[in-house]
Design an enzyme around this catalytic site. Sequence first.
Site, PDB file in Angstrom:
ATOM      1  N   ARG A  11       0.849  -1.182   0.000  1.00 50.99           N
ATOM      2  CA  ARG A  11       0.000   0.000   0.000  1.00 50.99           C
ATOM      3  C   ARG A  11       0.888   1.237   0.000  1.00 50.99           C
ATOM      4  NH1 ARG A  11      -2.928  -0.212   5.242  1.00 50.99           N
ATOM      5  NH2 ARG A  11      -3.987   1.637   4.450  1.00 50.99           N
ATOM      6  N   SER A  13       0.381   4.046   1.927  1.00 49.42           N
ATOM      7  CA  SER A  13       0.337   4.866   3.134  1.00 49.42           C
ATOM      8  C   SER A  13       1.744   4.993   3.713  1.00 49.42           C
ATOM      9  CB  SER A  13      -0.588   4.241   4.177  1.00 49.42           C
ATOM     10  OG  SER A  13      -0.007   3.079   4.741  1.00 49.42           O
ATOM     11  N   LYS A  83      -2.378  -7.660  11.164  1.00 47.13           N
ATOM     12  CA  LYS A  83      -3.749  -7.492  11.658  1.00 47.13           C
ATOM     13  C   LYS A  83      -4.735  -7.216  10.526  1.00 47.13           C
ATOM     14  CE  LYS A  83      -3.483  -2.588  13.010  1.00 47.13           C
ATOM     15  NZ  LYS A  83      -3.672  -1.657  14.147  1.00 47.13           N
ATOM     16  N   ARG A 132     -13.140  -3.360  18.353  1.00 45.43           N
ATOM     17  CA  ARG A 132     -12.396  -4.042  19.416  1.00 45.43           C
ATOM     18  C   ARG A 132     -11.988  -3.052  20.503  1.00 45.43           C
ATOM     19  NH1 ARG A 132      -7.142  -3.947  20.444  1.00 45.43           N
ATOM     20  NH2 ARG A 132      -6.755  -2.823  18.495  1.00 45.43           N
ATOM     21  N   ARG A 133     -11.431  -1.923  20.087  1.00 46.56           N
ATOM     22  CA  ARG A 133     -11.020  -0.907  21.054  1.00 46.56           C
ATOM     23  C   ARG A 133     -12.226  -0.280  21.737  1.00 46.56           C
ATOM     24  NH1 ARG A 133      -6.668   1.383  16.678  1.00 46.56           N
ATOM     25  NH2 ARG A 133      -4.853   0.172  17.363  1.00 46.56           N
ATOM     26  N   LYS A 134     -13.247   0.034  20.966  1.00 44.02           N
ATOM     27  CA  LYS A 134     -14.440   0.653  21.542  1.00 44.02           C
ATOM     28  C   LYS A 134     -15.043  -0.226  22.631  1.00 44.02           C
ATOM     29  CE  LYS A 134     -15.962   3.186  17.397  1.00 44.02           C
ATOM     30  NZ  LYS A 134     -17.027   3.306  16.382  1.00 44.02           N
ATOM     31  N   VAL A 153      -1.854   7.425  10.274  1.00 45.51           N
ATOM     32  CA  VAL A 153      -1.488   7.692  11.672  1.00 45.51           C
ATOM     33  C   VAL A 153      -1.438   9.191  11.943  1.00 45.51           C
ATOM     34  CG1 VAL A 153       0.348   7.468  13.380  1.00 45.51           C
ATOM     35  CG2 VAL A 153      -0.266   5.509  11.948  1.00 45.51           C
ATOM     36  N   THR A 155      -2.863  11.669  10.376  1.00 46.02           N
ATOM     37  CA  THR A 155      -4.201  12.266  10.303  1.00 46.02           C
ATOM     38  C   THR A 155      -4.964  12.034  11.594  1.00 46.02           C
ATOM     39  OG1 THR A 155      -4.330  12.022   7.906  1.00 46.02           O
ATOM     40  CG2 THR A 155      -6.415  12.214   9.083  1.00 46.02           C
TER      41      THR A 155
END
Length: 318
Positions: A11, A13, A83, A132-134, A153, A155
């Site tokens: 990618r 990014s 991930k 998952r984090r929420k 990251v 942004t």
Amino acid sequence: MSNRTLRIGTRASALALWQANWVKAELEQRYPDLAVTLTKIKTQGDKILDVPLAKVGGKGLFVKEIQEAMLRNEIDIAVHSMKDVPTVFPQGTGLRCITKREDPRDILVLPAGRRSLADLPQGGRIGTSSLRRKAQLLHLRPDLQMIDVRGNVETRIRKLIDDHLDAVVLAAAGMKRLGFAEQIGCYLEPDVCLPAIGQGALGLESRLDDDRTNELIDFFNHTETACAVIGERAVLATLEGGCQVPIAAFGTVNQGQLTLTALVADVEGKTLLKRSTLVPTDQAHAAGVALAKELLAEGAAAILNEVYGCRTFPEAEH
């Protein structure tokens, strides 16, 4: 592929390019006569930035186009964040190596004067698109407001100020790789927020029949990390999970033993199921399968069936 060239698909990014360039540098150091090139490929996940991943398909969004390029023989290997990698590969390709893991934890980027999750105000606004984090943070702090944020990251760090947030949740690995470690406000230990499956590790995908390339890249495989991630991904595959449901798993290896912890929660974090196991490292995959089945029997099946909107998993008998 010519005798002296290896083509990496990635990618575009900043984080993906850092990871691909790291692989490139390691190859060039090991094989001075090998020419290594990067091919930047835009994936569906890179194109859709205004919708949470849970609503647009999740797993596979950041790899499909790269895998298709490999099948067309336009690239020789792909460098993925583990991930992001689905558990099923297109016919003819597979996961060849899993690299040594960077810090697997999640972190909070915080405003000046705040140093921990406990410092966040009542009703604090937390930036993350990860279910998952929420779910895990809401399980600890039901008062928090979860605000969807997407983008790279840098942004997402900027959104702390731009969107008047009280914290932004990110992966420590990406922060450290991109040189933002000094902006980490606090670490979320795995007993607070269990990491994403494969978080911090890179995966090298290749064509199964490309013996020359596979021989060149085999040195990247880190045995202990690979063992842990194999166990984590066995949990994921057994739960048929993606980004649409809060699923996590995290393994560590010590003296030939794998400690593996897995988690399933509902999206509001009201119900959170977590179980752990300790097994010899050669039982990593079986341990992941068994741990997932244990979670299903103890209530995860009902959570997953509700999220997926269909009866996918058998309910435990009472």
